[in-house]
Design an enzyme around this catalytic site. Structure first.
Site, mmCIF file in Angstrom:
data_model
loop_
_atom_site.group_PDB
_atom_site.id
_atom_site.type_symbol
_atom_site.label_atom_id
_atom_site.label_comp_id
_atom_site.label_asym_id
_atom_site.label_seq_id
_atom_site.Cartn_x
_atom_site.Cartn_y
_atom_site.Cartn_z
ATOM 1 N N GLY A 1 -36.210 -10.969 -34.031
ATOM 2 C CA GLY A 1 -36.301 -9.530 -34.252
ATOM 3 C C GLY A 1 -35.532 -8.993 -35.444
ATOM 4 C CB THR B 1 -33.007 -13.458 -35.540
ATOM 5 O OG1 THR B 1 -33.954 -13.371 -36.597
ATOM 6 C CG2 THR B 1 -32.592 -12.059 -35.114
ATOM 7 C CG ASP C 1 -38.907 -12.116 -44.462
ATOM 8 O OD1 ASP C 1 -38.014 -12.369 -43.627
ATOM 9 O OD2 ASP C 1 -40.123 -12.201 -44.196
ATOM 10 C CE LYS D 1 -40.478 -16.215 -44.715
ATOM 11 N NZ LYS D 1 -40.209 -15.066 -43.793
ATOM 12 C CD1 TRP E 1 -44.399 -19.697 -38.178
ATOM 13 C CD2 TRP E 1 -44.816 -21.539 -36.972
ATOM 14 N NE1 TRP E 1 -45.713 -19.658 -37.794
ATOM 15 C CE2 TRP E 1 -45.992 -20.767 -37.047
ATOM 16 C CE3 TRP E 1 -44.835 -22.741 -36.275
ATOM 17 C CZ2 TRP E 1 -47.182 -21.177 -36.445
ATOM 18 C CZ3 TRP E 1 -46.023 -23.155 -35.672
ATOM 19 C CH2 TRP E 1 -47.180 -22.373 -35.764
HETATM 20 CA CA CA Z 1 -38.012 -12.827 -41.403
#
Ligand code: CA
Length: 728
Positions: free
Chosen positions: A219, A278, A343, A370, A432
């Site tokens: 989250g 997270t 991100d 990423k 992922w």
């Molecule tokens: Ca993210």
């Protein structure tokens, strides 16, 4: 074959004559019982419980796959070789099992002694006879559908942990549930939420380590504060919790690590907004170092200026962190993206391997997050050994090996004040979808992607962080023009990369026209398996990357494949089921493949002759259109509201990605109750309630924007990108 293996096989042969239910009872459900009567040798042998020792020694029983990564090294490598490059052309479907909900399937199943455990959407757990595909039991945690909006990226689940006679699932709504493996009844249930009241969701697979089950958190787009928790396997009692970012400074720091991390944050926004970091996916364990390794996600917001952080590193976001297994005490960290502004979650799967570097055997941790760099770390102390780009990455020129830090190209990549096209974009050069490593070839098989994205600060100046929607600190502007969308779709490229982690270079690759392809499995049979976004399962030779086999999957495939053996026969399994963040938000750029999200377990074997039903066709024609009753200014306001509140699930430009309803296809009946749906009238179907979020004019502006988009669709029908029909 050694004696124990031979004995096990004979026992299994005898057992196969027993009733199915009996076989299940001999699975992981039975505890070791030294006073068991001598008359039950078969039961005693088969009932050996799964525990940390057994998972750590997983190579001694290659027919089983005891943890989502198979063993603690998380290599997703099967030593089985009955299916190999020489005979894979004869691979056929052995059986398929339809899971309940046709949304994203992201789990890698585990198999122990002939029983498969896996999960589907809304965290439903399935126990299946691994030889026949028959369901043994099903456990539905009955996640409230109204909570579906509590995570960025679909109501997915990446699988279970097994051990001590139980199956552990981290349910979407934050509960951790232990299920008795033998019969599917609930043993215990606890809440992994920390009582802070922040939005929270769980999608990752738990990990069993000794008497603990480890569970992360999700989250970071929703004002979450990241942490990892360890629960006692027998009782569910919380053993320890490690926070990844500092909380309210008025309260005591939870650990010395948090005190250290706090020095890397400034302002007040960080703890008010939750901070992020997270632990939403990868958790690994090394029995030798006795350390637990996990990756952390972005900060809240993505835009560093919206969390008041022009410069601070912001520990421990976008990092690999190692903690002591029994206490959760900090051991080391390596931050892959300091001051993350893009991100760049460090949540892609961690692999542990022993490789020779400069003539020395090194115990390393391999990671391809990423941000587009492939990292090799010493897993004892977190020291960076090497890092190179495995995909286009414009945000940094290179990683400085002396400082261990990226050399960021702010001119190209800093979008916090003005829009920039950055590579990789937020979908990540590797997300992922799990990569695998073959100790036989020495190569890592990365489901990579080329995904430059436009990132831009908010057009809506009054935007403030809110509960229940993405708080990324910017808009994701995708133009409405179908031709431009087509260009963007064409610029996204999927790639399977075989990467040499010693030389830090690509050895071979296979190109896909689409991103969001599935995880990989490497096997001793010189094979690499991967499902694809366009609905296939493919096998390549592991050494050269030659395509040797493919099968239809009736759905886009994202999950990682796995392999096991029952009664001497090798099987290869993958879950099909299109979904996740890309088709949800990606809209027009994601539905090029025209795949429907049919969610199934697909299991293949040599000579398999089962077949899939015809692919689902639930396309509906465009209903009678409503009249647009708003001016251009109202439509622009509706578009802004839509992108900040609705696009995360219903797609950019209100173009559905085929997984959940495409709003341009709303029927006149639904249009008539539009405001009610926004206020929660369909929350039992998964549409969250936005009651109190908007005033009536804002609801109508969104509504009018959607109507305008349905007219745009009507005009564009016939274009290959926008012409896809909607799912019901
Ligand atoms: Ca993210």
């Amino acid at each position: 074959m050694n004696n124990i293996l031979m004995r096990n096989r004979l026992l299994k042969l005898a057992l196969s004559k027993l009733a199915l239910v009996g076989l299940v009872a001999f699975g992981v459900g039975c505890q070791r019982n030294t006073s068991a009567p001598a008359a039950e040798p078969a039961a005693a042998a088969e009932s050996k419980i799964v525990d940390t020792a057994r998972i750590a020694a997983g190579d001694s029983e290659p027919g089983n796959w005891l943890s989502t990564g198979r063993t603690y090294n998380e290599q997703r490598y099967s030593p089985l070789e009955k299916v190999n490059a020489g005979n894979v052309a004869k691979l056929g479907l052995a059986w398929s099992y339809k899971v309940d909900i046709d949304r994203g399937a992201e789990a890698t199943p585990v198999v122990v002694d002939g029983v498969m455990y896996t999960t589907g959407a809304y965290s439903i757990v399935y126990a299946i006879n691994a030889k026949t595909g028959e369901q043994l039991w099903k456990y539905d945690p009955e996640v409230q559908r109204s909570k579906s909006g509590n995570a960025c990226c679909d109501v997915v689940n990446r699988g279970v942990a097994i051990g001590q006679g139980k199956v552990y699932v981290a349910a979407f709504d934050g509960r951790v549930i232990a299920i008795n493996a033998k019969d599917g009844t609930k043993a215990w249930e606890v809440d992994a939420k920390d009582g802070s009241g922040r939005t929270f969701a769980l999608t990752g697979a738990p990990l069993l380590v000794k008497n603990l089950v480890l569970v992360g958190s999700g989250g970071a787009e929703y004002n979450a504060r990241g942490y990892i928790s360890a629960f006692d396997t027998a009782t569910g009692k919380l053993a320890w919790r490690f926070y990844t970012v500092p909380g309210d400074p008025a309260k005591p720091d939870e650990s010395p690590a948090i005190t250290m991390a706090r020095k890397t944050w400034t302002g007040q926004q960080y703890w008010k907004q939750g901070g992020g970091g997270t632990v939403w996916n990868t958790i690994a364990y090394d029995p030798e170092t006795d350390l637990i390794y996990f990756g952390t996600g972005n900060g809240v917001s993505w835009n560093k200026l919206e969390r008041d952080e022009p410069n601070g590193d912001n520990l421990f976001i976008s990092s690999i962190v190692a903690v002591k297994a029994e206490t959760g005490e900090y051991a080391w960290h390596y931050q892959e993206t300091p001051n993350d502004n893009w991100d760049y979650d460090a949540c892609a799967n961690i692999i542990l391997a022993d490789i020779t570097l400069d003539g020395q055997l090194r115990k390393v941790l391999l990671h391809a997050p990423k941000n587009g760099f492939f990292y090799v770390l010493d897993r004892k102390d977190g020291k960076l050994l090497s890092a190179e780009k495995f995909a286009p990455a414009t945000w940094a020129t290179h990683i400085d090996l002396k400082t261990g830090r990226p050399v960021v190209d702010q001119k190209v990549a800093d979008w916090s004040k003005e829009a920039k096209v950055v590579a990789p974009g937020p979908f990540g050069a590797h997300n992922w979808q799990p990569m695998s490593f073959s100790p036989k070839t020495g190569l890592v098989y990365i489901p990579a992607q080329e995904v430059a994205s436009m990132m831009a600060p908010h057009k809506e100046p009054s935007f403030d962080n809110r509960e229940g929607v993405w708080n990324i600190g910017g808009d994701l502007p995708i133009p409405a023009d179908p031709k431009v969308i087509e260009q963007i779709a064409a610029s996204l490229k999927g790639k399977l990369i075989a990467w040499d982690p010693v030389a830090q270079k690509q050895v071979w690759s296979q190109a896909y026209t689409n991103i969001w392809n599935g995880g990989t499995l490497a096997t001793a049979g010189n094979l690499v398996f991967q499902g694809t976004a366009d609905g296939r399962v493919v096998a390549y030779s592991a050494d050269k990357g030659e395509k040797l086999w493919e099968s239809p999957a009736n759905s886009g495939v994202m999950a990682g494949p796995m392999s096991y053996e029952v009664d001497g026969e090798q099987y290869v399994t993958v879950m099909a089921g299109w979904g996740g963040v890309f088709p949800l938000i990606g809209g027009a750029i994601s539905n090029y493949a025209k795949v429907r999200p049919e969610a199934r377990v697909l299991t293949f074997k040599i000579g398999g002759t089962a077949s899939l039903p015809a692919p689902k066709n639930d396309a509906v024609p465009l209903p009678e259109l409503q009249e647009v009753k708003a001016d251009a200014k109202t439509l622009a306001r509706g578009a802004d509201l839509f992108i900040n509140n609705c696009a995360q699930c219903h797609g950019l430009n209100a173009v559905g990605g085929g997984v959940i309803p495409d709003l341009r296809y709303l029927t006149p009946e639904k249009h008539a109750i539009f405001a009610g749906i926004v206020a929660g009238a369909k929350s039992d179907r998964g549409m969250p309630s936005f009651a109190g979020r908007f005033n009536p004019e804002e609801v109508e502006a969104i509504h009018q924007y959607i109507i305008e988009r349905s007219h745009a669709l009507k005009q564009a029908l016939g274009s290959p990108v926008e012409g896809a029909a909607s799912a019901k």
